[in-house]
Design a protein around this motif. Structure first.
Motif, mmCIF file in Angstrom:
data_model
loop_
_atom_site.group_PDB
_atom_site.id
_atom_site.type_symbol
_atom_site.label_atom_id
_atom_site.label_comp_id
_atom_site.label_asym_id
_atom_site.label_seq_id
_atom_site.Cartn_x
_atom_site.Cartn_y
_atom_site.Cartn_z
ATOM 1 N N SER A 79 -134.871 16.733 -66.610
ATOM 2 C CA SER A 79 -133.454 16.501 -65.742
ATOM 3 C C SER A 79 -133.487 15.056 -65.186
ATOM 4 C CB SER A 79 -133.361 17.593 -65.113
ATOM 5 O OG SER A 79 -132.494 17.159 -63.742
ATOM 6 N N GLU A 132 -109.722 29.021 -59.292
ATOM 7 C CA GLU A 132 -110.576 28.261 -60.256
ATOM 8 C C GLU A 132 -109.731 26.804 -60.093
ATOM 9 O OE1 GLU A 132 -113.070 29.046 -60.240
ATOM 10 O OE2 GLU A 132 -113.425 31.003 -60.985
ATOM 11 N N LYS A 185 -128.712 17.049 -54.319
ATOM 12 C CA LYS A 185 -129.300 18.261 -55.032
ATOM 13 C C LYS A 185 -130.204 18.828 -54.040
ATOM 14 C CE LYS A 185 -130.229 19.109 -59.732
ATOM 15 N NZ LYS A 185 -130.460 18.587 -61.098
ATOM 16 N N LYS A 197 -118.356 15.149 -69.076
ATOM 17 C CA LYS A 197 -118.474 16.332 -69.310
ATOM 18 C C LYS A 197 -117.969 17.389 -68.488
ATOM 19 C CE LYS A 197 -123.464 15.370 -70.708
ATOM 20 N NZ LYS A 197 -123.582 14.035 -70.536
ATOM 21 N N GLN A 235 -117.498 15.931 -62.870
ATOM 22 C CA GLN A 235 -117.965 17.076 -63.679
ATOM 23 C C GLN A 235 -117.772 18.442 -63.170
ATOM 24 O OE1 GLN A 235 -121.883 16.721 -65.090
ATOM 25 N NE2 GLN A 235 -121.640 14.708 -65.849
ATOM 26 N N SER A 294 -121.371 23.906 -69.803
ATOM 27 C CA SER A 294 -121.404 24.071 -71.157
ATOM 28 C C SER A 294 -120.897 25.520 -71.164
ATOM 29 C CB SER A 294 -122.824 24.265 -71.363
ATOM 30 O OG SER A 294 -123.572 24.809 -70.215
ATOM 31 N N ASN A 351 -132.954 22.797 -60.889
ATOM 32 C CA ASN A 351 -132.639 23.379 -61.751
ATOM 33 C C ASN A 351 -133.354 24.671 -62.083
ATOM 34 O OD1 ASN A 351 -130.787 21.390 -61.937
ATOM 35 N ND2 ASN A 351 -131.409 20.672 -64.329
ATOM 36 N N ARG A 375 -120.241 11.224 -60.560
ATOM 37 C CA ARG A 375 -120.353 11.719 -61.720
ATOM 38 C C ARG A 375 -120.479 13.463 -61.510
ATOM 39 N NH1 ARG A 375 -125.034 14.004 -63.480
ATOM 40 N NH2 ARG A 375 -126.137 13.402 -61.593
ATOM 41 N N GLU A 419 -115.848 32.234 -54.697
ATOM 42 C CA GLU A 419 -116.491 32.547 -55.619
ATOM 43 C C GLU A 419 -117.344 33.738 -55.581
ATOM 44 O OE1 GLU A 419 -116.496 31.207 -58.188
ATOM 45 O OE2 GLU A 419 -116.329 28.900 -58.155
HETATM 46 N N1 3HC Z 1 -123.216 21.885 -68.766
HETATM 47 C C1 3HC Z 1 -122.823 20.598 -69.044
HETATM 48 N N2 3HC Z 1 -123.746 19.590 -69.083
HETATM 49 C C2 3HC Z 1 -124.748 19.976 -68.275
HETATM 50 C C3 3HC Z 1 -125.193 21.166 -67.796
HETATM 51 C C4 3HC Z 1 -124.240 22.101 -67.989
HETATM 52 N N3 3HC Z 1 -124.450 23.429 -67.759
HETATM 53 N N4 3HC Z 1 -126.044 21.073 -67.209
HETATM 54 C C5 3HC Z 1 -126.656 19.658 -67.143
HETATM 55 N N5 3HC Z 1 -125.817 18.965 -67.985
HETATM 56 C C6 3HC Z 1 -125.683 17.601 -68.065
HETATM 57 C C7 3HC Z 1 -125.950 16.690 -66.751
HETATM 58 O O1 3HC Z 1 -124.475 16.623 -66.416
HETATM 59 C C8 3HC Z 1 -126.309 15.509 -67.174
HETATM 60 O O2 3HC Z 1 -125.556 14.741 -68.006
HETATM 61 P P1 3HC Z 1 -124.881 13.343 -67.221
HETATM 62 O O3 3HC Z 1 -126.360 12.380 -67.018
HETATM 63 O O4 3HC Z 1 -124.180 12.655 -68.547
HETATM 64 O O5 3HC Z 1 -124.085 13.547 -66.099
HETATM 65 C C9 3HC Z 1 -127.464 16.046 -68.239
HETATM 66 O O6 3HC Z 1 -127.219 17.355 -68.785
HETATM 67 C C10 3HC Z 1 -128.774 16.215 -67.607
HETATM 68 O O7 3HC Z 1 -128.893 17.248 -66.591
HETATM 69 P P2 3HC Z 1 -129.317 16.909 -64.929
HETATM 70 O O8 3HC Z 1 -130.376 17.945 -64.533
HETATM 71 O O9 3HC Z 1 -130.279 15.524 -65.103
HETATM 72 O O10 3HC Z 1 -127.964 16.725 -63.961
HETATM 73 P P3 3HC Z 1 -127.790 17.154 -62.674
HETATM 74 O O11 3HC Z 1 -128.866 16.810 -61.999
HETATM 75 O O12 3HC Z 1 -126.315 16.471 -62.497
HETATM 76 O O13 3HC Z 1 -127.716 18.607 -62.758
HETATM 77 C C11 3HC Z 1 -125.932 20.357 -62.759
HETATM 78 C C12 3HC Z 1 -126.825 19.458 -63.358
HETATM 79 C C13 3HC Z 1 -127.002 21.521 -61.908
HETATM 80 C C14 3HC Z 1 -124.835 21.007 -63.401
HETATM 81 C C15 3HC Z 1 -125.362 19.631 -61.228
HETATM 82 O O14 3HC Z 1 -124.528 18.427 -61.676
HETATM 83 C C16 3HC Z 1 -124.573 20.403 -60.436
HETATM 84 O O15 3HC Z 1 -125.089 21.144 -59.423
HETATM 85 N N6 3HC Z 1 -123.341 20.218 -60.504
HETATM 86 C C17 3HC Z 1 -122.284 20.901 -59.371
HETATM 87 C C18 3HC Z 1 -121.909 22.092 -59.850
HETATM 88 C C19 3HC Z 1 -121.339 22.268 -61.216
HETATM 89 O O16 3HC Z 1 -120.696 21.216 -61.742
HETATM 90 N N7 3HC Z 1 -120.918 23.588 -61.803
HETATM 91 C C20 3HC Z 1 -120.481 23.637 -63.158
HETATM 92 C C21 3HC Z 1 -119.990 24.875 -63.223
HETATM 93 S S1 3HC Z 1 -118.744 25.159 -62.233
HETATM 94 C C22 3HC Z 1 -118.231 26.566 -62.473
HETATM 95 O O17 3HC Z 1 -119.072 27.438 -62.803
HETATM 96 C C23 3HC Z 1 -116.928 27.128 -61.765
HETATM 97 C C24 3HC Z 1 -116.828 28.512 -61.331
HETATM 98 O O18 3HC Z 1 -115.719 29.076 -61.005
HETATM 99 C C25 3HC Z 1 -117.262 29.580 -62.319
#
Ligand code: 3HC
Length: 360
Positions: free
Chosen positions: A250, A120, A262, A151, A85, A154, A266, A81, A203
């Motif tokens: 969360s 990226e 993790k 997902k 994502q 955001s 957050n 998951r 990054e």
């Molecule tokens: N955007 C979209 N969905 C989000 C989110 C965000 N910013 N933050 C949380 N959510 C979603 C979660 O995915 C979860 O949905 P799901 O159960 O359907 O998967 C729900 O909201 C509840 O959030 P939680 O805190 O319970 O979820 P997590 O424990 O997974 O924490 C996270 C969320 C901190 C984003 C974690 O998944 C994470 O660290 N992910 C890895 C890093 C990542 O994906 N970063 C995305 C940005 S990548 C980026 O920025 C590229 C760079 O080049 C700029």
């Protein structure tokens, strides 16, 4: 990719629907599979218990779980998951800045931006490769993205209105991404942790180039400075929300922490980001759009105002300013690239035929 183990276990069942499924036995990769119509024998149960104990001991010792190791279904599902994502976020994240490649103000800025956007795309590919070691194909993950089931971050659903937005994305969005992603370099799943080491190095360059671009703009005209300030005002709150909902809301945090995926919550990451960013705003000469932002001597960190979580959930649920545009562009890019995949498959089939002919 070079950091991944390529010797995947043999699939033992048909893939389940969507990204949450996997085609590896729930009882592990090393011979403990039980036929669905068979009751598990005592020997199997004992083997499963021993494998679970080894898995827990590895987590307790802060060791790494590798693709061929036994892992409980919940661990595989949680990782898949998050990693899928994350991969989707990287490739959708190419779009907001990609829009500015043809409008970059100089050759130097264009070369930097091209390199960053390509990075990226590369990050997405490392992460899809790492996620594939969990037994789900890239096609399944992409289908989940393109159908709107999966997902992605955001933050990539907001528009890039001016050239200053490109600098602010580098400084704040990539800065937030680094804050979130450095701890993932120490996560318990080997392929994810190794992919993140390289990603974080890149990054870091992204963040620095954004800050440097803004520094130059801030030394320009009053209109340029106002453009930077406007971009900071628009991106600040969505960047803070990017770290995910408050810890109390969360649902995945407890399990993510238990599994060593993790490492920092957050809210704690968000706080660290605010504290790191405030001094940078002083160097840059911009203000943050938060009247409640102030140093709290007792807590030794900054207090900041309330985040609008209804806006965040609106965006996560597909209704942000650019969600439709981002997904439509992604689907079109995938369809436009079909001929490349077809050509690569045809070439691979031809090579295989040739090597079989030579071997005969
Ligand atoms: N955007 C979209 N969905 C989000 C989110 C965000 N910013 N933050 C949380 N959510 C979603 C979660 O995915 C979860 O949905 P799901 O159960 O359907 O998967 C729900 O909201 C509840 O959030 P939680 O805190 O319970 O979820 P997590 O424990 O997974 O924490 C996270 C969320 C901190 C984003 C974690 O998944 C994470 O660290 N992910 C890895 C890093 C990542 O994906 N970063 C995305 C940005 S990548 C980026 O920025 C590229 C760079 O080049 C700029």
């Amino acid at each position: 990719m070079y950091t991944q183990a390529l010797d995947l276990p043999e699939p033992v069942s048909a893939p389940a629907n969507g990204i949450a499924g996997n085609n590896v036995s729930a009882s592990g990769a090393q011979g403990a599979a039980v036929h669905p119509l068979q009751a598990p024998s005592a020997a199997h149960a004992a083997q499963h218990a021993a494998q679970s104990a080894r898995f827990e001991a590895t987590l307790d010792a802060d060791g790494k779980i590798e693709p061929r190791d036994f892992m409980p279904d919940a661990y595989r599902k949680t990782l898949l998951r998050q990693m899928s994502q994350h991969a989707h976020s990287e490739i959708v994240g190419m779009q907001p800045e990609g829009n500015w490649i043809s409008r970059a103000p100089s050759l130097k800025r264009k070369a930097i931006l091209l390199a960053k956007v390509q990075d990226e795309g590369g990050h997405g590919l490392y992460l899809y490769s790492a996620a594939e070691t969990l037994g789900t194909s890239r096609d399944q993950m992409l289908d989940a993205l393109h159908s709107g089931k999966a997902k992605y971050s955001s933050i990539f659903n907001y528009p890039t209105l001016t050239w200053a937005d490109v600098g602010v994305i580098g400084w704040l969005v990539d800065g937030a991404a680094i804050m979130n992603q450095v701890p993932i370099c120490r996560c318990s799943y080997g392929p994810y942790a190794r992919a993140m080491i390289r990603i974080c190095k890149e990054e870091s360059f992204h963040q620095r180039q954004g800050f440097e671009s803004l520094m130059v703009q801030m030394q320009g005209t009053a209109a340029q400075r106002a453009m930077v300030q406007d971009a900071v005002n628009r991106w600040w709150w969505p960047v803070l929300a990017m770290f995910g909902p408050p810890d109390a809301d969360s649902p995945n945090s407890a399990q993510g922490k238990r599994f060593g995926i993790k490492r920092i919550s957050n809210d704690d990451l968000r706080q660290k980001f605010v504290d790191a960013t405030v001094p940078q705003t002083k160097v840059l000469g911009v203000s943050l759009p938060d009247p409640a932002l102030q140093w709290n001597a007792a807590r030794q960190c900054h207090d900041y105002g309330a985040i609008d979580w209804s806006d965040f959930w609106n965006v996560v649920n597909g209704n942000g300013p650019c969600n439709h545009e981002r997904l439509a562009t992604r689907r079109k890019a995938h369809a436009d690239g079909q001929w490349v995949r077809d050509a690569a498959l045809a070439y691979a089939a031809k090579q295989e035929q040739r090597s079989m002919k030579e071997a005969a």
